[in-house]
Design an enzyme around this catalytic site. Structure first.
Site, PDB file in Angstrom:
ATOM      1  N   ASP A   1    -140.737  26.027  -0.301  1.00  0.00           N
ATOM      2  CA  ASP A   1    -140.450  27.039  -1.314  1.00  0.00           C
ATOM      3  C   ASP A   1    -141.406  26.937  -2.488  1.00  0.00           C
ATOM      4  O   ASP A   1    -142.188  25.988  -2.611  1.00  0.00           O
ATOM      5  CB  ASP A   1    -139.019  26.871  -1.827  1.00  0.00           C
ATOM      6  CG  ASP A   1    -137.970  27.254  -0.798  1.00  0.00           C
ATOM      7  OD1 ASP A   1    -138.296  28.028   0.118  1.00  0.00           O
ATOM      8  OD2 ASP A   1    -136.828  26.760  -0.910  1.00  0.00           O
TER       9      ASP A   1
ATOM     10  N   ARG B   1    -132.556  19.985  -1.552  1.00  0.00           N
ATOM     11  CA  ARG B   1    -132.318  20.141  -2.991  1.00  0.00           C
ATOM     12  C   ARG B   1    -130.820  20.193  -3.306  1.00  0.00           C
ATOM     13  O   ARG B   1    -130.379  19.739  -4.373  1.00  0.00           O
ATOM     14  CB  ARG B   1    -133.036  21.387  -3.502  1.00  0.00           C
ATOM     15  CG  ARG B   1    -134.548  21.229  -3.539  1.00  0.00           C
ATOM     16  CD  ARG B   1    -135.253  22.549  -3.777  1.00  0.00           C
ATOM     17  NE  ARG B   1    -134.795  23.177  -4.995  1.00  0.00           N
ATOM     18  CZ  ARG B   1    -135.037  24.466  -5.296  1.00  0.00           C
ATOM     19  NH1 ARG B   1    -135.703  25.231  -4.444  1.00  0.00           N
ATOM     20  NH2 ARG B   1    -134.611  24.965  -6.435  1.00  0.00           N
TER      21      ARG B   1
ATOM     22  N   ARG C   1    -141.825  25.819   5.983  1.00  0.00           N
ATOM     23  CA  ARG C   1    -142.158  26.815   4.962  1.00  0.00           C
ATOM     24  C   ARG C   1    -141.593  26.355   3.622  1.00  0.00           C
ATOM     25  O   ARG C   1    -140.453  26.693   3.277  1.00  0.00           O
ATOM     26  CB  ARG C   1    -141.598  28.183   5.348  1.00  0.00           C
ATOM     27  CG  ARG C   1    -142.218  28.764   6.613  1.00  0.00           C
ATOM     28  CD  ARG C   1    -141.562  30.082   6.963  1.00  0.00           C
ATOM     29  NE  ARG C   1    -142.147  30.678   8.150  1.00  0.00           N
ATOM     30  CZ  ARG C   1    -141.731  31.822   8.701  1.00  0.00           C
ATOM     31  NH1 ARG C   1    -140.710  32.476   8.164  1.00  0.00           N
ATOM     32  NH2 ARG C   1    -142.324  32.299   9.783  1.00  0.00           N
TER      33      ARG C   1
ATOM     34  N   TYR D   1    -138.701  14.374   4.102  1.00  0.00           N
ATOM     35  CA  TYR D   1    -138.915  14.823   2.728  1.00  0.00           C
ATOM     36  C   TYR D   1    -138.694  13.661   1.761  1.00  0.00           C
ATOM     37  O   TYR D   1    -137.842  12.788   1.985  1.00  0.00           O
ATOM     38  CB  TYR D   1    -137.957  15.952   2.373  1.00  0.00           C
ATOM     39  CG  TYR D   1    -138.353  17.297   2.964  1.00  0.00           C
ATOM     40  CD1 TYR D   1    -139.167  18.171   2.262  1.00  0.00           C
ATOM     41  CD2 TYR D   1    -137.907  17.671   4.226  1.00  0.00           C
ATOM     42  CE1 TYR D   1    -139.537  19.392   2.801  1.00  0.00           C
ATOM     43  CE2 TYR D   1    -138.272  18.897   4.775  1.00  0.00           C
ATOM     44  CZ  TYR D   1    -139.085  19.750   4.059  1.00  0.00           C
ATOM     45  OH  TYR D   1    -139.451  20.955   4.601  1.00  0.00           O
TER      46      TYR D   1
END
Length: 255
Positions: free
Chosen positions: A52, A202, A50, A111
């Protein structure tokens, strides 16, 4: 009901994230609306991650259940037609077994994070990178990144609203590369694990950027990790440079 896996690319800028929200634009909502054009009814799809608001995907994976049999290429072409003008594309579609689940069957998520280092404002890369004005030390960031690899309590690098039951995760890989492009110097972070905490990537990149800028040392990253305290984390970087790049399964549904 036949089940299909979808490999999805999207630009996260216009969306509140992957997850459907009432009266707000989401990637899930856009794909479900396109499915409803093909089979008019309520559709609910599940995704590997999911993402952001503002986060992009190069290869998100979702699955959907259809009432009729579709030739996978025809299904992907029809969805791409109805997804216009949203910045969302179905890259591949495959018929899968009924027990395939885009989230729970996944073994790895990968990622990519992109930092652009240059003084001039980003033009072509605007919204697709995190831009910093100073140069960064890739070797120092890689040294600090090695501290984070392995199984740890990542409370420091976890959002306070994270809903995961435990802050303990295993980070399999965190590689930092300096990449010279026509648009300027970029720093790419390749981050891999079976699963991640909310804002974990992040938080990693924001902290490592401080190391690259010589504001932190690798030892400071070790101290932050061992503190198990969100307040010890470096700044959380913006979402624009983050991409869900790959999802791994025991058997690649797309061949």
């Amino acid at each position: 009901m036949p089940r299909y896996a979808l490999k999805i690319e999207y630009h996260g800028g216009p969306f509140v994230g992957w997850q459907r929200q009432v009266d707000l634009p989401s990637v899930q909502g856009a794909v479900e609306a396109a499915l409803a054009k093909l089979e008019p009814r309520a559709h609910t799809i599940a995704a590997a991650g999911r993402t952001d608001a503002g986060v992009h995907a190069l290869a998100q994976v979702a699955h959907c259940d259809m009432e009729q049999e579709w030739e996978p290429f025809r299904l992907s072409e029809a969805l791409n037609h109805h997804l216009k003008p949203n910045p969302v594309a179905i890259l591949a579609c495959a018929r899968v077994e009924d027990d395939f689940h885009a989230r729970f069957s996944a073994l790895e998520r990968r990622y990519l994070f992109r930092i652009l280092s240059r003084r001039a404002p980003a033009t072509h890369q605007a919204g697709l990178v995190w831009q910093v004005k100073q140069d960064l030390d890739a070797e120092a960031m890689q040294e600090a990144a090695r501290i984070l690899i392995g199984r740890h309590d990542f409370t420091t690098f976890r959002s306070t609203i994270c809903q995961a039951e435990s802050p303990v995760k295993t980070l399999d890989r965190l590689d930092v590369a300096r990449v010279e492009t026509l648009g300027g110097t970029e720093f790419h972070f390749d981050v891999r694990a079976r699963s991640f905490l909310h804002n974990q990537v992040r938080s990693f990149v924001g902290t490592l950027e401080r190391v690259g800028a010589s504001a932190w040392s690798p030892r400071d990253v070790k101290t932050a990790l061992e503190a198990r305290d969100r307040a010890a984390c470096g700044p959380v970087c913006p979402p624009e440079g983050l991409y869900l790049a790959h999802v791994g399964y025991p058997v690649d549904p797309f061949g």
